[in-house]
Motif scaffolding. Structure first.
Motif, mmCIF file in Angstrom:
data_model
loop_
_atom_site.group_PDB
_atom_site.id
_atom_site.type_symbol
_atom_site.label_atom_id
_atom_site.label_comp_id
_atom_site.label_asym_id
_atom_site.label_seq_id
_atom_site.Cartn_x
_atom_site.Cartn_y
_atom_site.Cartn_z
ATOM 1 N N ALA A 101 -5.252 -2.094 -9.597
ATOM 2 C CA ALA A 101 -6.460 -1.349 -9.224
ATOM 3 C C ALA A 101 -6.662 -1.478 -7.716
ATOM 4 C CB ALA A 101 -7.662 -1.885 -9.990
ATOM 5 N N THR A 102 -5.747 -0.882 -6.968
ATOM 6 C CA THR A 102 -5.690 -1.139 -5.525
ATOM 7 C C THR A 102 -6.981 -0.771 -4.807
ATOM 8 O OG1 THR A 102 -3.311 -0.769 -5.545
ATOM 9 C CG2 THR A 102 -4.409 -0.658 -3.423
ATOM 10 N N ALA A 103 -7.517 0.400 -5.085
ATOM 11 C CA ALA A 103 -8.706 0.852 -4.367
ATOM 12 C C ALA A 103 -9.880 -0.096 -4.616
ATOM 13 C CB ALA A 103 -9.066 2.272 -4.794
ATOM 14 N N GLN A 104 -10.084 -0.466 -5.863
ATOM 15 C CA GLN A 104 -11.187 -1.372 -6.161
ATOM 16 C C GLN A 104 -10.934 -2.760 -5.585
ATOM 17 O OE1 GLN A 104 -9.554 0.690 -8.252
ATOM 18 N NE2 GLN A 104 -10.687 1.003 -10.145
ATOM 19 N N ALA A 105 -9.696 -3.214 -5.678
ATOM 20 C CA ALA A 105 -9.380 -4.566 -5.205
ATOM 21 C C ALA A 105 -9.589 -4.694 -3.702
ATOM 22 C CB ALA A 105 -7.943 -4.925 -5.569
ATOM 23 N N MET A 106 -9.358 -3.630 -2.967
ATOM 24 C CA MET A 106 -9.545 -3.690 -1.517
ATOM 25 C C MET A 106 -11.012 -3.669 -1.136
ATOM 26 S SD MET A 106 -6.600 -4.154 -0.440
ATOM 27 C CE MET A 106 -7.111 -4.188 1.263
ATOM 28 N N GLY A 107 -11.882 -3.251 -2.053
ATOM 29 C CA GLY A 107 -13.298 -3.197 -1.744
ATOM 30 C C GLY A 107 -14.027 -4.497 -2.034
ATOM 31 N N VAL A 108 -13.564 -5.225 -3.024
ATOM 32 C CA VAL A 108 -14.221 -6.470 -3.399
ATOM 33 C C VAL A 108 -13.196 -7.363 -4.071
ATOM 34 C CG1 VAL A 108 -14.989 -5.480 -5.595
ATOM 35 C CG2 VAL A 108 -16.124 -7.508 -4.700
ATOM 36 N N MET A 109 -13.210 -8.631 -3.742
ATOM 37 C CA MET A 109 -12.218 -9.550 -4.313
ATOM 38 C C MET A 109 -12.760 -10.153 -5.597
ATOM 39 S SD MET A 109 -9.969 -11.296 -1.375
ATOM 40 C CE MET A 109 -8.741 -11.533 -2.657
ATOM 41 N N MET A 110 -12.523 -9.446 -6.686
ATOM 42 C CA MET A 110 -12.916 -9.929 -7.999
ATOM 43 C C MET A 110 -11.669 -10.329 -8.771
ATOM 44 S SD MET A 110 -15.792 -7.152 -9.126
ATOM 45 C CE MET A 110 -15.793 -7.819 -10.789
ATOM 46 N N ALA A 111 -11.650 -11.552 -9.255
ATOM 47 C CA ALA A 111 -10.472 -12.049 -9.969
ATOM 48 C C ALA A 111 -10.139 -11.191 -11.186
ATOM 49 C CB ALA A 111 -10.690 -13.497 -10.377
ATOM 50 N N THR A 112 -11.161 -10.589 -11.785
ATOM 51 C CA THR A 112 -10.935 -9.794 -12.993
ATOM 52 C C THR A 112 -10.154 -8.510 -12.722
ATOM 53 O OG1 THR A 112 -13.125 -8.834 -12.692
ATOM 54 C CG2 THR A 112 -12.944 -10.685 -14.226
ATOM 55 N N LEU A 113 -10.049 -8.116 -11.457
ATOM 56 C CA LEU A 113 -9.289 -6.921 -11.109
ATOM 57 C C LEU A 113 -7.790 -7.194 -11.018
ATOM 58 C CD1 LEU A 113 -11.540 -5.373 -8.305
ATOM 59 C CD2 LEU A 113 -11.307 -4.582 -10.661
ATOM 60 N N TYR A 114 -7.404 -8.447 -11.088
ATOM 61 C CA TYR A 114 -6.009 -8.823 -10.854
ATOM 62 C C TYR A 114 -5.269 -9.024 -12.179
ATOM 63 C CZ TYR A 114 -6.927 -8.943 -5.925
ATOM 64 O OH TYR A 114 -7.237 -8.561 -4.647
ATOM 65 N N ASP A 115 -4.061 -8.448 -12.234
ATOM 66 C CA ASP A 115 -3.294 -8.438 -13.476
ATOM 67 C C ASP A 115 -2.376 -9.652 -13.612
ATOM 68 O OD1 ASP A 115 -3.066 -5.285 -12.208
ATOM 69 O OD2 ASP A 115 -3.958 -5.530 -14.207
ATOM 70 N N TYR A 116 -1.828 -10.084 -12.503
ATOM 71 C CA TYR A 116 -0.834 -11.158 -12.543
ATOM 72 C C TYR A 116 -1.203 -12.246 -11.541
ATOM 73 C CZ TYR A 116 1.744 -7.163 -14.466
ATOM 74 O OH TYR A 116 2.123 -6.054 -15.187
ATOM 75 N N TRP A 117 -0.898 -13.480 -11.888
ATOM 76 C CA TRP A 117 -1.256 -14.632 -11.060
ATOM 77 C C TRP A 117 -0.063 -15.565 -10.901
ATOM 78 C CZ3 TRP A 117 -6.101 -15.540 -8.895
ATOM 79 C CH2 TRP A 117 -7.096 -14.621 -9.249
ATOM 80 N N GLY A 118 -0.005 -16.209 -9.750
ATOM 81 C CA GLY A 118 0.962 -17.271 -9.532
ATOM 82 C C GLY A 118 0.421 -18.598 -10.020
ATOM 83 N N GLN A 119 1.220 -19.625 -9.835
ATOM 84 C CA GLN A 119 0.857 -20.946 -10.364
ATOM 85 C C GLN A 119 0.011 -21.749 -9.386
ATOM 86 O OE1 GLN A 119 3.669 -20.283 -8.880
ATOM 87 N NE2 GLN A 119 3.960 -21.999 -7.456
ATOM 88 N N GLY A 120 -0.035 -21.314 -8.147
ATOM 89 C CA GLY A 120 -0.866 -21.984 -7.149
ATOM 90 C C GLY A 120 -0.087 -22.964 -6.290
#
Length: 127
Positions: A101-120
């Motif tokens: 969800a590139t357009a939304q993700a660039m407007g606000v950093m909400m974790a729920t908009l992200y599909d994949y995560w690294g291990q940190g």
């Protein structure tokens, strides 16, 4: 298989620098925004910065603006977070994540908009 692999964390003194890397695979990199989040012990996950892989637009949280720089090497499917003038309050586990969800993700950093995560990767800044 989708993978996001962070590297570059470590221990650094206040005022120092680190560069984090996020190597992505298993999805069409150019179609995603890549973000960096961090989570300190006892605190909520915080959005730090993100970049659109398609047009290179960027976003920074106020807490890191002017100190951190995000960049992308699309040929390597890798995003970098250059962190300068580090402060003890930057201590956290840093995660990279990918959002379709590139357009939304660039407007606000909400974790729920992200599909994949690294291990940190752990970043510790000593005073």
């Amino acid at each position: 298989e989708v993978q996001l692999v962070e590297s570059g964390g470590g221990l650094v003194q206040a005022g120092g620098s680190l560069r984090l890397s996020c190597a992505a695979s298993g999805f069409t990199f150019d179609d995603y925004a890549i973000g960096w989040f961090r989570q300190a012990p006892g605190k909520e996950r915080e959005g730090v910065s993100c970049i659109s892989s398609s047009d290179g637009s960027t976003y920074y949280a106020d807490s890191v603006k002017g100190r951190f720089t995000i960049s992308s090497d699309n040929a390597k499917n890798t995003v970098y977070l250059q962190m300068n003038s580090l402060k003890p309050e930057d201590t956290a586990v840093y995660y990279c994540a990918a959002s379709s969800a590139t357009a939304q993700a660039m407007g606000v950093m909400m974790a729920t908009l992200y599909d994949y995560w690294g291990q940190g990767t752990q970043v510790t800044v000593s005073s």
